[in-house]
Motif scaffolding. Structure first.
Motif, PDB file in Angstrom:
ATOM      1  N   GLY A 163       0.798  -1.442   0.017  1.00 45.96           N
ATOM      2  CA  GLY A 163       0.081  -0.086  -0.106  1.00 45.96           C
ATOM      3  C   GLY A 163       0.975   1.167  -0.064  1.00 45.96           C
ATOM      4  O   GLY A 163       0.586   2.224  -0.792  1.00 45.96           O
ATOM      5  N   PHE A 164       1.904   1.343   0.700  1.00 49.80           N
ATOM      6  CA  PHE A 164       2.813   2.249   0.613  1.00 49.80           C
ATOM      7  C   PHE A 164       3.536   2.565  -0.589  1.00 49.80           C
ATOM      8  O   PHE A 164       3.597   3.734  -1.141  1.00 49.80           O
ATOM      9  N   ARG A 165       3.588   1.460  -1.148  1.00 50.96           N
ATOM     10  CA  ARG A 165       4.402   1.631  -2.557  1.00 50.96           C
ATOM     11  C   ARG A 165       3.106   2.016  -3.628  1.00 50.96           C
ATOM     12  O   ARG A 165       3.600   2.758  -4.355  1.00 50.96           O
ATOM     13  N   VAL A 166       2.028   1.808  -3.491  1.00 49.34           N
ATOM     14  CA  VAL A 166       0.937   2.121  -4.382  1.00 49.34           C
ATOM     15  C   VAL A 166       0.824   3.548  -4.121  1.00 49.34           C
ATOM     16  O   VAL A 166       0.785   4.551  -5.161  1.00 49.34           O
ATOM     17  N   LEU A 167       0.939   3.944  -2.983  1.00 49.67           N
ATOM     18  CA  LEU A 167       0.541   5.578  -2.659  1.00 49.67           C
ATOM     19  C   LEU A 167       1.891   6.677  -2.775  1.00 49.67           C
ATOM     20  O   LEU A 167       1.632   7.535  -3.345  1.00 49.67           O
ATOM     21  N   GLY A 195      11.465  -1.393   8.241  1.00 50.78           N
ATOM     22  CA  GLY A 195      11.506  -2.407   6.952  1.00 50.78           C
ATOM     23  C   GLY A 195      11.186  -3.874   7.285  1.00 50.78           C
ATOM     24  O   GLY A 195      11.396  -4.234   8.639  1.00 50.78           O
ATOM     25  N   SER A 196      11.273  -4.657   6.334  1.00 51.03           N
ATOM     26  CA  SER A 196      11.267  -6.224   6.411  1.00 51.03           C
ATOM     27  C   SER A 196      12.238  -6.574   7.518  1.00 51.03           C
ATOM     28  O   SER A 196      12.179  -7.537   8.171  1.00 51.03           O
ATOM     29  N   SER A 197      13.426  -6.211   7.378  1.00 53.45           N
ATOM     30  CA  SER A 197      14.745  -6.511   7.948  1.00 53.45           C
ATOM     31  C   SER A 197      14.524  -6.495   9.650  1.00 53.45           C
ATOM     32  O   SER A 197      15.474  -7.245  10.431  1.00 53.45           O
ATOM     33  N   ALA A 198      13.753  -5.540  10.043  1.00 52.32           N
ATOM     34  CA  ALA A 198      13.696  -4.993  11.393  1.00 52.32           C
ATOM     35  C   ALA A 198      12.281  -5.635  11.984  1.00 52.32           C
ATOM     36  O   ALA A 198      12.014  -5.192  12.922  1.00 52.32           O
ATOM     37  N   ARG A 203       5.526 -12.206  13.779  1.00 52.14           N
ATOM     38  CA  ARG A 203       4.517 -11.407  13.106  1.00 52.14           C
ATOM     39  C   ARG A 203       4.785 -11.104  11.226  1.00 52.14           C
ATOM     40  O   ARG A 203       3.795 -11.088  10.392  1.00 52.14           O
ATOM     41  N   ARG A 204       6.209 -10.862  11.333  1.00 55.10           N
ATOM     42  CA  ARG A 204       6.722 -10.452  10.125  1.00 55.10           C
ATOM     43  C   ARG A 204       6.024  -9.247   9.318  1.00 55.10           C
ATOM     44  O   ARG A 204       5.920  -9.243   8.318  1.00 55.10           O
ATOM     45  N   LYS A 205       5.267  -8.441  10.094  1.00 57.54           N
ATOM     46  CA  LYS A 205       4.736  -7.229   9.561  1.00 57.54           C
ATOM     47  C   LYS A 205       5.667  -6.194   9.507  1.00 57.54           C
ATOM     48  O   LYS A 205       6.519  -5.862  10.361  1.00 57.54           O
ATOM     49  N   PHE A 206       5.530  -5.319   8.142  1.00 55.68           N
ATOM     50  CA  PHE A 206       6.327  -4.252   8.170  1.00 55.68           C
ATOM     51  C   PHE A 206       5.819  -3.202   7.136  1.00 55.68           C
ATOM     52  O   PHE A 206       4.588  -3.559   6.728  1.00 55.68           O
ATOM     53  N   GLY A 207       6.448  -1.996   7.149  1.00 56.87           N
ATOM     54  CA  GLY A 207       5.859  -0.816   6.385  1.00 56.87           C
ATOM     55  C   GLY A 207       6.188  -0.596   5.035  1.00 56.87           C
ATOM     56  O   GLY A 207       5.319   0.163   4.367  1.00 56.87           O
ATOM     57  N   TYR A 208       7.495  -0.864   4.806  1.00 54.46           N
ATOM     58  CA  TYR A 208       7.781  -0.483   3.402  1.00 54.46           C
ATOM     59  C   TYR A 208       8.986  -1.504   2.978  1.00 54.46           C
ATOM     60  O   TYR A 208       9.591  -2.177   3.746  1.00 54.46           O
ATOM     61  N   PHE A 209       8.915  -1.502   1.539  1.00 56.06           N
ATOM     62  CA  PHE A 209      10.023  -2.217   0.834  1.00 56.06           C
ATOM     63  C   PHE A 209      11.264  -1.395   0.538  1.00 56.06           C
ATOM     64  O   PHE A 209      11.218  -0.261   0.705  1.00 56.06           O
TER      65      PHE A 209
END
Length: 441
Positions: A163-167, A195-198, A203-209
């Motif tokens: 979603g962040f990538r879309v916006l 990011g995914s590394s953090a 849960r593996r939830k993250f906010g940006y690629f």
């Protein structure tokens, strides 16, 4: 400690300076408008919320859910804003001009509107299918030459990061990428500011690629998010209101939808909605029609939960601004045990149906087929170096992509373009593409 004067930044991503905040049409209202008019938002009308292709056209889809969440979010934001502006109005006015309680509501409403915009077809099952395809399916072989962070983006494919990538990148790509929303709205949108590394391994939830790491850093700098540890930031305070709006809507309307679908009785729905109210409204006895009774209780329950969530936010504001607040707002309300019971009841009586599992089997086959076909075509292009000599099927698949693929594109980027294409599809379009790939249409 985060500061409201920074958190309400009207600076647009990629721009210098900020638009003036005026009562007639402020930058945050424009954010809402930009999301409403973008194609990714329109496609939510044919994306699974809970019930894929439901037998009743009354039941919510991702589009109607997003609009309802935005409406609740606007109320939450405005109520919080009323208190904050009364206390810090002069400082906010000095920073951004005409900041009022309404602007808090507009920021939260715009962020809520886009909160599901990155979800793939077939809901969270679709998200899990993409993850599994990269981790344990055919997609795993394409990750061998990627860095750990890039591979993590794909193995843990996240609708929030998409979603962040879309916006910020995919919509209006000709104009340097993205909808150019304000930094306040984008930071409020980001539920997982890392990011995914953090990400938490459980849960593996993250906010940006990784591809959008630069945009994330720009937003962090503009709004002043607090860094809790290297690479991990505190949520924007208003993000807690976005989460509350989403939780309020799906908790309450799942009961209404379940009743409308005939999966639970009137008595079961009525009892659970009544439990969310401090007292039964006197007018309730005047309503004779059962569906209208449930609709009335749904509206009153949403109002009660809004008031409770605002109360918790204001009580814990200092902890929230310091990044110390844990959990979500509704967990700290009197309604928490009733919401937990509703969640368990909904899982067992409304969601876990034979029809849903059949749709998930179908959705899994569709997504795996599409990912495999388009990734194989891109891999062949990478190996060949040009379209010359490619198998006719691979050439045709590449020409179905929204943008002409580049043979020199790094693998990470063309894998993202494949997930962009597939995750951006509606349920119906994904089914249609699957049928055409299989020669069934």
């Amino acid at each position: 400690m985060m500061q409201w004067r920074n958190l309400l930044s009207a600076q647009r991503l990629g721009h210098r300076g900020a638009e003036p905040v005026t009562p007639a049409r402020n930058p945050f209202q424009k954010d809402w408008d930009r999301v409403v008019f973008c194609s990714a938002f329109r496609r939510l009308q044919d994306k699974t919320q809970v019930h894929s292709l439901p037998e009743s056209d009354y039941v919510r889809n991702r589009l109607t859910h997003s609009l309802e969440v935005s409406s609740v979010g606007r109320s939450l934001g405005a109520q919080v804003g009323e208190v904050v502006v009364a206390r810090e109005g002069a400082a906010l006015g000095e920073a951004w001009g005409g900041i009022s309680a309404a602007e808090f509501g507009h920021i939260v409403a715009a962020a809520c509107l886009g909160h599901d915009i990155g979800n793939p077809p077939f809901g969270h099952f679709g998200e899990a299918t993409v993850q599994h395809w990269f981790r344990d399916g055919e997609g795993a072989r394409y990750l061998e030459d990627l860095g750990a962070a890039e591979a993590g983006d794909l193995c843990n494919f996240e609708g929030n990061a998409q979603g962040f990538r879309v916006l910020t990148r995919l919509q209006n790509w000709r104009d340097a990428g993205g909808l150019r929303l304000t930094c306040a709205t984008l930071a409020t949108f980001m539920k997982y500011p890392f990011g995914s590394s953090a990400a938490d391994p459980a849960r593996r939830k993250f906010g940006y690629f990784q591809a959008e790491a630069g945009q994330f850093r720009e937003i962090v700098g503009a709004v002043g998010l607090a860094e809790l540890r290297p690479g991990v930031y505190a949520r924007h305070p208003l993000t807690h209101l976005v989460e509350a709006a989403d939780d309020i809507c799906y908790s309450v309307v799942d009961i209404e939808d379940g009743y409308k679908l005939g999966r639970i009785t009137f008595e079961e729905a009525e009892a659970r909605l009544k439990a969310l109210l401090p007292m039964l409204p006197p007018r309730y006895s005047e309503i004779a029609d059962q569906p209208w009774r449930i609709a009335y209780l749904r509206a009153k329950a949403i109002g009660a939960l809004i008031d409770q969530a605002v109360m918790v936010f204001l009580e814990r504001e200092q902890d929230i601004l310091a990044g110390r607040f844990r959990g979500d707002l509704l967990q700290h309300t009197a309604a928490a045990p009733h919401l937990a019971e509703i969640a368990a009841f909904s899982r067992s009586r409304i969601f876990e149906t034979r029809e849903r599992f059949q749709t998930e089997v179908m959705g899994g086959e569709i997504l795996i087929t599409l990912l495999s076909a388009f990734a194989a075509a891109h891999f062949a292009l990478e190996q060949q170096g040009s379209e010359a000599g490619l198998a006719p099927r691979h050439r045709a698949l590449l020409r179905l992509m929204p943008l002409r693929p580049d043979a020199a594109a790094p693998r990470y980027h063309w894998l993202l373009s494949v997930t962009d294409f597939v995750s951006g599809m509606t349920d119906s379009y994904a089914l249609k593409q699957f049928q055409r790939l299989r020669g069934l249409q």
